[in-house]
Design an enzyme around this catalytic site. Structure first.
Site, PDB file in Angstrom:
ATOM      1  N   GLU A 154       0.826  -1.220   0.000  1.00 16.07           N
ATOM      2  CA  GLU A 154       0.000   0.000   0.000  1.00 16.07           C
ATOM      3  C   GLU A 154       0.856   1.265   0.000  1.00 16.07           C
ATOM      4  O   GLU A 154       0.534   2.228  -0.694  1.00 16.07           O
ATOM      5  CB  GLU A 154      -0.958   0.008   1.205  1.00 16.07           C
ATOM      6  N   HIS A 157       1.901   2.184  -3.360  1.00 17.93           N
ATOM      7  CA  HIS A 157       0.867   2.885  -4.143  1.00 17.93           C
ATOM      8  C   HIS A 157       0.958   4.393  -3.931  1.00 17.93           C
ATOM      9  O   HIS A 157       0.819   5.164  -4.876  1.00 17.93           O
ATOM     10  CB  HIS A 157      -0.549   2.411  -3.771  1.00 17.93           C
TER      11      HIS A 157
END
Ligand SMILES: CC(C)(C)[C@H](NC(=O)Nc1cc(F)cc(F)c1)C(=O)N(CC(=O)NO)CC1CCCC1
Ligand SMILES: [Zn+2]
Length: 185
Positions: A154, A157
């Site tokens: 994550e 990202h």
């Protein structure tokens, strides 16, 4: 609520753009976004809701994936001891990490990638992380196993990095030195 149509797919420029730090106190919009991202993960893991709304079950979701360039992501998954981890990390950082690396033996996927890409994705096996909660409380956690892998996926990202950027093109199943498959520590 967030639906699959709200999740942008590879090729959308926002997935390759670095997100910006979130300012505190959070605006109403930022609070709503944080809530909606975690709600997506919870709904997606609920058989009825995921069936009803056609949600792909997910364990993590970053703001870039819903076309927002805010440094926040949600995680909703069990850790190695079966403890439920469920939080939104704001302005997350890895403050230290192990030398050892790990990888999911089945490779990684992504809610923003509608194809399967074979290959090992090397991740730090253990990480110490810091982030803020929606209420501005600073948290410091030590993660290993799936939570460590998901946190790194994550955080990537938020920096415009996709999991397959880490796969060795020449030898996708190359076991980087000092690494072990997840679950076989
Ligand atoms: C893309 C998808 C396959 C849905 C992935 N789920 C997942 O890996 N589930 C899983 C894997 C396990 F090893 C054990 C387990 F209990 C559940 C996921 O949610 N994501 C989130 C995402 O795309 N975030 O941007 C991708 C994962 C790759 C590594 C961690 C998160
Ligand atoms: Zn992803």
């Amino acid at each position: 609520m967030i639906l699959m149509e709200d999740i942008i797919r590879e090729g959308h420029p926002t997935l390759r753009t670095k997100a910006e730090e979130v300012k505190f106190p959070l605006s109403e919009d930022d609070r709503a976004l944080a809530h909606d991202m975690l709600e997506y993960l919870i709904n997606s893991q609920d058989p009825e809701a995921s069936q009803k709304y056609g949600l792909r079950p997910g364990v993590g979701l970053a703001a870039n994936q819903v076309n927002s360039l805010k440094r926040m992501f949600a995680l909703h998954l069990e850790d190695d001891n079966g403890e439920q981890l469920s939080f939104v990390a704001i302005n997350p950082k890895i403050v230290s990490h192990s030398v050892e690396k790990t990888y999911l033996p089945s490779g990684e996927g992504c809610l923003s990638v509608d194809r399967s890409i074979p290959g090992f994705v090397p991740r730090y096996a253990r990480i110490t992380v810091k982030f803020f909660t929606v209420d501005g409380e600073e948290k410091k956690l030590r993660l290993k196993g799936m939570p460590a892998v998901a946190f790194q996926h994550e955080l990537d990202h938020l920096n415009g990095i996709m999991f397959y950027d880490h796969i060795n093109e020449a030898n996708p199943f190359d076991q980087v030195p000092n690494s072990f498959p997840l679950g076989e520590e």
